[in-house]
Design an enzyme around this catalytic site. Sequence first.
Site, mmCIF file in Angstrom:
data_model
loop_
_atom_site.group_PDB
_atom_site.id
_atom_site.type_symbol
_atom_site.label_atom_id
_atom_site.label_comp_id
_atom_site.label_asym_id
_atom_site.label_seq_id
_atom_site.Cartn_x
_atom_site.Cartn_y
_atom_site.Cartn_z
ATOM 1 N N GLU A 1 -5.420 0.256 6.178
ATOM 2 C CA GLU A 1 -5.578 0.710 7.557
ATOM 3 C C GLU A 1 -6.647 -0.081 8.295
ATOM 4 O O GLU A 1 -6.506 -0.373 9.483
ATOM 5 C CB GLU A 1 -5.891 2.205 7.604
ATOM 6 C CG GLU A 1 -4.698 3.097 7.242
ATOM 7 C CD GLU A 1 -3.486 2.874 8.154
ATOM 8 O OE1 GLU A 1 -3.653 2.383 9.277
ATOM 9 O OE2 GLU A 1 -2.367 3.186 7.712
ATOM 10 N N CYS B 1 15.358 10.439 24.535
ATOM 11 C CA CYS B 1 14.200 9.645 24.989
ATOM 12 C C CYS B 1 14.153 9.641 26.517
ATOM 13 O O CYS B 1 15.040 9.069 27.179
ATOM 14 C CB CYS B 1 14.289 8.211 24.471
ATOM 15 S SG CYS B 1 12.966 7.142 25.076
ATOM 16 N N TYR C 1 -8.508 6.934 14.953
ATOM 17 C CA TYR C 1 -7.219 6.543 14.410
ATOM 18 C C TYR C 1 -7.268 6.449 12.883
ATOM 19 O O TYR C 1 -6.443 7.046 12.176
ATOM 20 C CB TYR C 1 -6.727 5.204 14.982
ATOM 21 C CG TYR C 1 -5.639 4.655 14.091
ATOM 22 C CD1 TYR C 1 -4.381 5.253 14.075
ATOM 23 C CD2 TYR C 1 -5.896 3.625 13.186
ATOM 24 C CE1 TYR C 1 -3.398 4.827 13.194
ATOM 25 C CE2 TYR C 1 -4.927 3.203 12.308
ATOM 26 C CZ TYR C 1 -3.685 3.800 12.317
ATOM 27 O OH TYR C 1 -2.732 3.400 11.434
ATOM 28 N N GLN D 1 -6.126 -4.649 13.088
ATOM 29 C CA GLN D 1 -6.284 -5.868 13.868
ATOM 30 C C GLN D 1 -5.135 -6.849 13.760
ATOM 31 O O GLN D 1 -5.047 -7.791 14.533
ATOM 32 C CB GLN D 1 -7.562 -6.579 13.434
ATOM 33 C CG GLN D 1 -7.550 -6.899 11.963
ATOM 34 C CD GLN D 1 -8.929 -6.896 11.354
ATOM 35 O OE1 GLN D 1 -9.867 -6.463 11.958
ATOM 36 N NE2 GLN D 1 -9.022 -7.413 10.159
ATOM 37 N N ASP E 1 -2.294 5.271 17.127
ATOM 38 C CA ASP E 1 -2.614 3.871 17.411
ATOM 39 C C ASP E 1 -1.751 3.401 18.589
ATOM 40 O O ASP E 1 -1.108 4.213 19.264
ATOM 41 C CB ASP E 1 -2.398 3.003 16.164
ATOM 42 C CG ASP E 1 -0.919 2.893 15.790
ATOM 43 O OD1 ASP E 1 -0.084 3.618 16.374
ATOM 44 O OD2 ASP E 1 -0.607 2.061 14.913
ATOM 45 N N LEU F 1 -8.900 -13.564 8.894
ATOM 46 C CA LEU F 1 -8.318 -12.318 9.370
ATOM 47 C C LEU F 1 -8.934 -11.875 10.697
ATOM 48 O O LEU F 1 -8.313 -11.132 11.457
ATOM 49 C CB LEU F 1 -8.515 -11.229 8.310
ATOM 50 C CG LEU F 1 -7.533 -10.074 8.218
ATOM 51 C CD1 LEU F 1 -6.089 -10.533 8.288
ATOM 52 C CD2 LEU F 1 -7.775 -9.289 6.945
ATOM 53 N N TRP G 1 0.822 -1.220 0.000
ATOM 54 C CA TRP G 1 0.000 0.000 0.000
ATOM 55 C C TRP G 1 0.859 1.273 0.000
ATOM 56 O O TRP G 1 0.325 2.367 -0.029
ATOM 57 C CB TRP G 1 -0.952 0.017 1.198
ATOM 58 C CG TRP G 1 -0.290 -0.341 2.489
ATOM 59 C CD1 TRP G 1 0.277 0.517 3.388
ATOM 60 C CD2 TRP G 1 -0.146 -1.656 3.034
ATOM 61 N NE1 TRP G 1 0.784 -0.184 4.445
ATOM 62 C CE2 TRP G 1 0.534 -1.519 4.267
ATOM 63 C CE3 TRP G 1 -0.521 -2.945 2.599
ATOM 64 C CZ2 TRP G 1 0.861 -2.626 5.069
ATOM 65 C CZ3 TRP G 1 -0.199 -4.026 3.408
ATOM 66 C CH2 TRP G 1 0.479 -3.869 4.620
#
Length: 463
Positions: A46, A217, A129, A51, A147, A89, A33
């Site tokens: 997306e 960080c 999202y 999932q 996400d 899926l 994609w």
Amino acid sequence: MDEQQEQEQQEAKLYFSRNLLEWYHGQKRDLPWRRHRNPYYIWISEIMLQQTRVDTVIPYFNRFIERFPTVESLADAPEEDVLKCWEGLGYYSRARNLQHAAKQVKDEYGGQVPDDRDAVFSLKGVGPYTAGAILSIAFNRPEPAVDGNVMRVLSRYFLIEDDIAKGPTRIKMERLAAELIPEGEASHFNQALMELGALICTPKSPRCLPCPVMEHCSARLAGCETSLPVKTKAKPPRPEERLAALIEGRGGHAGRVLIRQRPSSGLLARMWELPHWPAPPAEGGASAALLPETAAQDRLRRSLLQAGIFARPEGHWMAAEHTFSHIVWTLQVYRCREEEAPALPLAAEGRVPYGAASSPADPGSASASGLADPAAAADYAASSAAGTSPGVYNAGLTASVPADLFAEEPAPAERFADGGGNPEDAGAVRWINRGDMANYAFPNVFLKLLNAYFDEQEGKSDN
DNA sequence: AAATCGGGGTG
DNA sequence: CACCCAGATTT
């Protein structure tokens, strides 16, 4: 926070955005994609990625866009084709929502994925999202796409200890993520953020050494990167013992097994399966697996008859487990053989009561055909049910079953206490062979059971 | 705010 | 094997 700290925070943000973007341009994966900037492709990917991991999604994505190359082809497809493409899926309502949304795009937006915040949000199955992901990745709009990956990265880099399972935390993360988007770079930056979470800033053991932003960080500097993000644990799934029937057809159904379709809402909506029912609790709280086999078979036979299916359990075949987020099924599968219907009546719809209590025998329908032989009855059903494939068998056998057989049947709510939805539109049954599996969408556990069964049969016939 | 929706990976 | 991964919808 004093002026100095605030300035440091600003520099940390600029550093983060700049380094992350640069890293992404060198490290981004070549994904199907990402090869085009087709909003439809971005959208499909997306929804699938909500999932599942990237590696799992790739083959599904390729098959899906081959089968449904455009929004319109998806909008116009039979729903069972979409479900079949989604088979394995999981979270099947998303496939159905996706097609619903494709119809929305076709009818309301001229077949073009809308480049508009409210319009994208209005699409079925598109939440905060996914809306942000479509708007930023496909249209380069400066919208956050937060996400689980993004929340993990941000909670570590900025040492945010809010519980990411809580709603308000996502809002806070979205505000932060929006601030970080470099001018005109929403598409690359949002993908970079998620890419970092997937490749470097992983949940268990983050790879800080190759991380492009490790110098500033906060979690790493504080040595607490593995204890972030903070997230409340989900409660464990409840176990459910069930008795399942693998029914071998006879006569006109020889070489085939019976499957049925689930209700159109709830768990595994509209997917096909072997018939199964909750196992009664055994004496003394023992599990159904320990239920004496004769008792289990007797219970299964009652359930089958209650559903209008004439078959006799002949012995335990195998156990199978299926894990959902909130339930764990243990299926004890019994091989059963089809029996002749006692009286006869075959209705025309090819349906059996799914969740509802079985309807009383309809004396009128008994005269619909006078066929007593199952093979002939099957032929009759196939010929009388226009538009159905050969092998369709009408198990809507409302024939007279001795009333005492139902004496110990649990209440309907108990029998189908698995999230089954509207019983009106469920209960279609089919007799299928291995080749017919291509025409029905099954959850993985039933795919495995059916393949194991047909493998076993082929092995026998080879010998 | 909590429950409902699959299935796979890791250690 | 225990344990981990998550976003949209429904209630």
